[in-house]
Scaffold this active site. Structure first.
Site, PDB file in Angstrom:
ATOM      1  N   CYS A   2       0.820  -1.215   0.000  1.00 39.82           N
ATOM      2  CA  CYS A   2       0.000   0.000   0.000  1.00 39.82           C
ATOM      3  C   CYS A   2       0.858   1.271   0.000  1.00 39.82           C
ATOM      4  O   CYS A   2       1.970   1.274   0.531  1.00 39.82           O
ATOM      5  CB  CYS A   2      -0.880   0.035   1.238  1.00 39.82           C
ATOM      6  N   GLU A 481      18.828 -16.884  -6.634  1.00 37.83           N
ATOM      7  CA  GLU A 481      18.428 -15.530  -7.022  1.00 37.83           C
ATOM      8  C   GLU A 481      17.951 -15.509  -8.482  1.00 37.83           C
ATOM      9  O   GLU A 481      16.958 -14.849  -8.809  1.00 37.83           O
ATOM     10  CB  GLU A 481      19.612 -14.569  -6.796  1.00 37.83           C
ATOM     11  N   LYS A 485      14.258 -14.396  -9.667  1.00 35.83           N
ATOM     12  CA  LYS A 485      14.025 -13.338 -10.673  1.00 35.83           C
ATOM     13  C   LYS A 485      13.077 -13.861 -11.744  1.00 35.83           C
ATOM     14  O   LYS A 485      12.131 -13.200 -12.112  1.00 35.83           O
ATOM     15  CB  LYS A 485      15.337 -12.925 -11.363  1.00 35.83           C
ATOM     16  N   GLU A 488       9.425 -14.422 -10.477  1.00 33.93           N
ATOM     17  CA  GLU A 488       8.732 -13.168 -10.138  1.00 33.93           C
ATOM     18  C   GLU A 488       8.127 -12.483 -11.357  1.00 33.93           C
ATOM     19  O   GLU A 488       7.016 -11.987 -11.299  1.00 33.93           O
ATOM     20  CB  GLU A 488       9.732 -12.151  -9.549  1.00 33.93           C
ATOM     21  N   HIS A 504      19.998 -36.152  -5.725  1.00 32.25           N
ATOM     22  CA  HIS A 504      19.319 -36.634  -4.520  1.00 32.25           C
ATOM     23  C   HIS A 504      17.808 -36.446  -4.608  1.00 32.25           C
ATOM     24  O   HIS A 504      17.130 -36.400  -3.586  1.00 32.25           O
ATOM     25  CB  HIS A 504      19.884 -35.924  -3.284  1.00 32.25           C
ATOM     26  N   LYS A 600       6.746  -3.894  -3.923  1.00 29.89           N
ATOM     27  CA  LYS A 600       8.157  -3.541  -3.801  1.00 29.89           C
ATOM     28  C   LYS A 600       8.608  -3.569  -2.358  1.00 29.89           C
ATOM     29  O   LYS A 600       9.726  -3.953  -2.038  1.00 29.89           O
ATOM     30  CB  LYS A 600       8.377  -2.143  -4.405  1.00 29.89           C
TER      31      LYS A 600
HETATM   32  O1  M6R Z   1      13.350  -4.466   0.803  1.00 32.64           O
HETATM   33  P1  M6R Z   1      13.893  -5.810   1.129  1.00 32.64           P
HETATM   34  O2  M6R Z   1      15.239  -6.068   0.571  1.00 32.64           O
HETATM   35  O3  M6R Z   1      13.856  -6.099   2.612  1.00 32.64           O
HETATM   36  O4  M6R Z   1      12.866  -6.815   0.458  1.00 32.64           O
HETATM   37  C1  M6R Z   1      12.928  -8.187   0.631  1.00 32.64           C
HETATM   38  C2  M6R Z   1      12.156  -8.913  -0.449  1.00 32.64           C
HETATM   39  O5  M6R Z   1      10.788  -8.619  -0.360  1.00 32.64           O
HETATM   40  C3  M6R Z   1      12.654  -8.571  -1.845  1.00 32.64           C
HETATM   41  O6  M6R Z   1      14.011  -8.807  -1.981  1.00 32.64           O
HETATM   42  C4  M6R Z   1      11.872  -9.381  -2.898  1.00 32.64           C
HETATM   43  O7  M6R Z   1      12.186 -10.730  -2.805  1.00 32.64           O
HETATM   44  C5  M6R Z   1      12.188  -8.830  -4.302  1.00 32.64           C
HETATM   45  N1  M6R Z   1      10.993  -8.679  -5.045  1.00 32.64           N
HETATM   46  C6  M6R Z   1      13.112  -9.691  -5.060  1.00 32.64           C
HETATM   47  O8  M6R Z   1      13.293  -9.298  -6.377  1.00 32.64           O
END
Ligand code: M6R
Length: 605
Positions: A2, A481, A485, A488, A504, A600
């Protein structure tokens, strides 16, 4: 997640609120709304979906002269994303926008229903509206009813409230969710936002509200109180008026721009910290590490991957014991916390609820804390004893890229710093690492040839029943990671796995429709990883190898540069997996910057 905006002044409040919400779009939302109050009359507009729906809906509404207004982008928590559940929430006399979660809303709602109030939405926020109205029946002033209202709320909130009877005032309160007041000192206009972005270009100074603070604003005046109702002096910080850095600069997406920016922001992150013969941090003293024999790294999502990757560097370079924690697990698992542990929360936004709660736990247990964060003045930075900022600049793409890159650089430097102050590293070794650090900006420059190759190749990876990203050593967290990516933004199923673990269990899935993205650096465990890839190839998995060395059995091959050290290979491969995910998502027609269901800044647990 929000977002909140607010405005009080003579200008076109509708446009200012809509522009502010636009700046918050990148945080993710599923509905939006605004209310404007002029001379005792409310004008409210709400819509589901993207902001253009709200813009369309409010097109014919014009504001003339002084007004007060509030706006909100909602990411559904209590109740579906519907227009009724969208903010502002309304009663007879007040309209409210709110971020966070009111934990005791069920009890409050029950009491208010018994008193005859009707509820229209399924949200927790609506209780604030009726609570204020109820309190106003008995309190001597509206200020007192506002104070009473917030004292009855448990949980996290940043909220703005407009009262029909006070068309020149906006009430605000903050507990656990970020809220900023911005002021144009020349005109006396007041602005509110849940993060800096909507304020840039409008105001010259801001107040980052602290938990427990509340009050109201009028033209040119801010009345600020603490938890106990004592008036406090507002602390202003300057805010730059430069909006350029917040724009796309010709890139297709913010994510693309941010991938391309990595080389520069890494240089910024190194600046003044990599010195002639060692590492220096202005933010910390060597004494921070006195009595410390374990480092606990904690984060969520990408920041968790940074933590995991850093574990390899800390143990290898600093020779210090490391534990790595998911914020969401750590906070509920009754961990054994002793004062020889340094707690390091890692976060791009500095507002992630689970990381913040874990930090609070560590502090309560008396641990020293050191944040690694991208946002100065964020909750995590303010709460930690010390903080090292990652200098990535504003990151708008929901999929984190440059924040990850700069976190990795800071933690690599921190591992070296600890090794250096503890004499765990020879000068020759240290010099070698300093040289590598200085090379990272080069290794992360996006090569047009490489980008083009990835763009072309991406068309072969738009289907299938899943992806495995595999790697060993520090390339395993990078594989995690890469998989995060891809899922997401492409919505394709992807997993990261240690290459040596495939046999395994997961290898049972191998077939031509299972895509393996293999990270094969030449400077660490090359032969071992190669054998793991061959095992998958023998089971007919479709394999894309990312390596500086040609791999004849691969179906696809992305050639990276030859580097002297695996850390440089790590950073170049980081760029490759980011680009690959982005190009796949673009071909699938997805909104790369604002993927579905994601936010975000995840300020709820
Ligand atoms: O702001 P933060 O680094 O604490 O956020 C953590 C995660 O929510 C954030 O890294 C999320 O996984 C991203 N969307 C990854 O691309």
């Amino acid at each position: 997640m929000c977002g909140i905006v607010g405005y009080l002044g003579e200008k076109d409040s509708k446009q200012i609120l809509l522009d502010g919400l636009k700046e918050l779009e990148y945080r993710g939302y599923d509905s939006a709304g605004i209310t404007i109050l002029q001379n005792g009359n409310f004008s409210i507009y709400k819509s589901v979906g993207k902001l253009h729906n709200l813009i369309e809906k409010s097109r014919d509404f014009k504001v003339d002269g002084f007004s007060v207004g509030i706006g909100h982008t909602r990411w559904a928590t209590h109740g579906k994303p519907t227009e009724t559940n969208a903010h502002p929430h309304t009663g007879e006399m007040v309209h409210v926008v709110h971020n966070g979660i009111i934990e005791n809303y069920q009890e409050l709602k029950k009491e208010l229903l018994e008193k005859g109030y009707s509820f229209y939405s399924q949200t927790d926020t609506e209780v604030i509206v009726h609570l204020f109205e109820e309190n106003s029946k008995y309190c001597k002033s509206y200020l007192e009813s506002f104070q009473k209202t917030i004292s009855q709320l448990h949980g996290a909130y940043a909220l703005l409230l407009l009262n029909r009877d006070e068309s020149n005032r906006i009430y605000f309160a903050k507990e656990g969710s970020p809220l900023i007041i911005g002021t144009d000192t020349e005109t006396g206009e007041q602005f509110f936002a849940s993060s800096d972005a909507p304020l840039i270009g409008y105001v010259d100074s801001v107040i980052y509200l602290q938990d427990g603070e509340w009050g109201y604003v009028e033209q040119g005046k801010i009345y600020l109180y603490d938890k106990d109702g004592k008036e406090v002096e507002p602390k202003f910080s300057p805010l730059s008026k430069d909006r350029a850095s917040a724009q796309k600069d010709g890139y297709r997406y913010f994510m693309e721009k941010e991938i391309y920016e990595q080389s520069q922001v890494i240089s910024d992150t190194l600046m003044g910290r990599v010195v002639d013969s060692g590492i220096e941090f202005d933010e910390i003293e060597p004494s921070l590490f006195d009595g410390i024999d374990e480092v606990k790294l904690c984060g969520c999502g990408t920041s968790y991957h940074t933590a995991l990757a850093s574990m390899y560097l800390f143990e290898r370079i600093a020779k210090i014991r490391v534990s790595v924690e998911f914020g969401s697990e750590f906070r509920y698992r009754e961990p054994l916390l002793t004062k020889n542990i340094l707690f390091i929360p890692i976060s791009q936004s500095g507002e992630t609820a689970d990381t913040l709660a874990s930090l609070k736990m560590a502090k309560e247990a008396g641990l020293k804390t050191l944040a690694v964060c991208n946002v100065d003045n964020s909750s995590i930075v303010r709460l930690s004893d010390k903080a090292i900022l990652t200098r990535a600049g504003i990151e708008k793409g929901v999929a984190s890229t440059k924040a990850f890159a700069t976190q990795m650089v800071v933690l690599y430097m921190l591992a070296l710093y600890i090794a250096q102050i503890r004499n765990n590293i020879s000068q020759e070794e240290l010099d070698n690492h300093l040289h590598i650090l200085r090379e990272i900006p080069n290794a992360t420059i996006v090569q047009p040839r490489l980008h083009e190759k990835i763009k072309r190749l991406s068309k072969r990876y738009l289907h299938g029943h899943g992806f495995f990203f595999i790697g060993r050593d520090i390339f395993y967290p990078l594989a995690l990671e890469g998989a995060l990516k891809l899922k997401e933004i492409s919505y394709l199923h992807a997993e990261g796995y240690p290459a040596g673990e495939m046999k395994h269990g997961p290898i049972a899935l191998a077939d031509p429709e299972l895509f393996t993205i293999a990270l094969l650096p030449e400077n660490v465990l090359y032969e071992k990883t190669k054998s793991n890839i061959e095992e998958l190839g023998a089971r007919d998995s479709t394999i894309c190898v990312i390596s500086p060395k040609p791999f004849e059995l691969a179906d696809d091959f992305i050639q990276t540069s030859h580097h002297k050290h695996y850390i440089l290979e790590f950073f170049e491969m980081m760029v490759v997996v980011q680009l690959l995910s982005m190009e796949v998502a673009i071909r699938l027609g997805n909104d790369v910057d604002m993927p579905r269901n994601l936010a975000k800044s995840v300020t709820v647990e």
